[in-house]
Write a protein that holds these residues in place. Structure first.
Motif, PDB file in Angstrom:
ATOM      1  N   PRO A  30       0.839  -1.206   0.000  1.00 40.70           N
ATOM      2  CA  PRO A  30       0.000   0.000   0.000  1.00 40.70           C
ATOM      3  C   PRO A  30       0.874   1.258   0.000  1.00 40.70           C
ATOM      4  O   PRO A  30       1.855   1.332   0.733  1.00 40.70           O
ATOM      5  N   HIS A  31       0.510   2.224  -0.827  1.00 42.24           N
ATOM      6  CA  HIS A  31       1.386   3.389  -1.019  1.00 42.24           C
ATOM      7  C   HIS A  31       1.407   4.371   0.136  1.00 42.24           C
ATOM      8  O   HIS A  31       2.359   5.115   0.285  1.00 42.24           O
ATOM      9  N   GLY A  32       0.428   4.420   0.989  1.00 40.70           N
ATOM     10  CA  GLY A  32       0.386   5.445   2.020  1.00 40.70           C
ATOM     11  C   GLY A  32       0.938   5.046   3.363  1.00 40.70           C
ATOM     12  O   GLY A  32       0.929   5.830   4.297  1.00 40.70           O
ATOM     13  N   GLU A  33       1.426   3.829   3.477  1.00 39.04           N
ATOM     14  CA  GLU A  33       1.869   3.308   4.768  1.00 39.04           C
ATOM     15  C   GLU A  33       3.186   3.963   5.193  1.00 39.04           C
ATOM     16  O   GLU A  33       4.226   3.759   4.579  1.00 39.04           O
ATOM     17  N   SER A  34       3.171   4.755   6.263  1.00 36.13           N
ATOM     18  CA  SER A  34       4.383   5.432   6.714  1.00 36.13           C
ATOM     19  C   SER A  34       5.150   4.555   7.706  1.00 36.13           C
ATOM     20  O   SER A  34       4.613   3.608   8.265  1.00 36.13           O
ATOM     21  N   THR A  41       7.980   5.797   2.639  1.00 37.08           N
ATOM     22  CA  THR A  41       6.969   4.775   2.896  1.00 37.08           C
ATOM     23  C   THR A  41       7.513   3.408   2.475  1.00 37.08           C
ATOM     24  O   THR A  41       8.497   3.317   1.734  1.00 37.08           O
ATOM     25  N   ASN A  42       6.856   2.354   2.918  1.00 37.46           N
ATOM     26  CA  ASN A  42       7.246   1.016   2.483  1.00 37.46           C
ATOM     27  C   ASN A  42       7.119   0.868   0.975  1.00 37.46           C
ATOM     28  O   ASN A  42       7.928   0.184   0.344  1.00 37.46           O
ATOM     29  N   ALA A  43       6.114   1.504   0.380  1.00 35.63           N
ATOM     30  CA  ALA A  43       5.945   1.431  -1.071  1.00 35.63           C
ATOM     31  C   ALA A  43       7.133   2.067  -1.791  1.00 35.63           C
ATOM     32  O   ALA A  43       7.633   1.530  -2.780  1.00 35.63           O
ATOM     33  N   GLN A  44       7.603   3.194  -1.288  1.00 39.73           N
ATOM     34  CA  GLN A  44       8.761   3.853  -1.898  1.00 39.73           C
ATOM     35  C   GLN A  44      10.015   2.992  -1.736  1.00 39.73           C
ATOM     36  O   GLN A  44      10.781   2.817  -2.693  1.00 39.73           O
ATOM     37  N   TYR A  47       9.763  -0.013  -4.071  1.00 35.37           N
ATOM     38  CA  TYR A  47      10.027   0.345  -5.468  1.00 35.37           C
ATOM     39  C   TYR A  47      11.526   0.505  -5.704  1.00 35.37           C
ATOM     40  O   TYR A  47      12.068  -0.008  -6.691  1.00 35.37           O
ATOM     41  N   SER A 149       4.689  -5.563   5.061  1.00 34.48           N
ATOM     42  CA  SER A 149       3.741  -4.667   4.386  1.00 34.48           C
ATOM     43  C   SER A 149       3.205  -5.275   3.080  1.00 34.48           C
ATOM     44  O   SER A 149       2.240  -4.754   2.526  1.00 34.48           O
ATOM     45  N   ASP A 160      -9.823   2.917  -8.424  1.00 33.82           N
ATOM     46  CA  ASP A 160      -8.538   3.365  -7.875  1.00 33.82           C
ATOM     47  C   ASP A 160      -8.451   3.042  -6.409  1.00 33.82           C
ATOM     48  O   ASP A 160      -9.307   2.889  -5.674  1.00 33.82           O
TER      49      ASP A 160
END
Length: 160
Positions: A30-34, A41-44, A47, A149, A160
């Motif tokens: 999930p992109h918003g997880e700080s 974030t975990n998404a960043q 990636y 995550s 979306d």
């Protein structure tokens, strides 16, 4: 000889097929997880690890795509079962099989992080870990937050 009809008949089958074909199973982060230990974030982080970053001097350590690829046969089996359930008009069976496919893929990606043959950590990263009192030398596993995550969702196609 007599014929007995049970359930909702053709309407129930069409409804279950619509349910199956209008949804998709997505696996990722999930992109918003700080996080509390970094401003990313975990998404960043995922990636950057998946694709690498020349600017950060990080080699790619792909885990997501290979993890999903590792379980394609098992996921395909669950999706075939979902189609069978749809042809029976069983919405709950469709949902159960889609969830099973998602869980299989989620666990496969997490397992790839645990067992993947990744580029080793740099000496600078190892020194930083030792300064923080950590002795782990395995790439992608420091706090476990990235691995934990990894999840899946079932959503309507196009949402979306």
């Amino acid at each position: 000889m007599s014929v007995t009809m049970t359930g909702e008949g053709l309407a129930g089958i069409f409804e279950a097929i619509e349910k199956l074909t209008s949804q998709e199973v997505l696996v990722g982060i999930p992109h918003g997880e700080s996080r509390s230990d970094t401003d990313m974030t975990n998404a960043q982080i995922g990636y950057i690890q998946e694709t690498g970053s020349p600017a950060m001097n990080l080699e790619a350590r792909a885990f997501l795509a290979p993890g999903v690829e590792d379980c394609q046969e098992l996921v395909s089996t669950q999706l075939t079962k979902a189609a069978d359930e749809a042809l029976k008009g069983n919405n709950q069976g469709v949902e159960r099989c889609l969830n099973s496919a998602g869980m299989i893929a989620q666990n496969s990606v997490r397992a790839k992080i645990n067992s993947g043959d990744f580029a080793p950590l740099s000496e600078a990263t190892l020194r930083a870990r030792r300064r923080a009192g950590k002795t782990r030398t395995k790439p992608l596993i420091d706090t476990g937050q990235l691995r934990n995550s990894i999840t899946y969702i079932i959503k309507k196609v196009g949402e979306d």
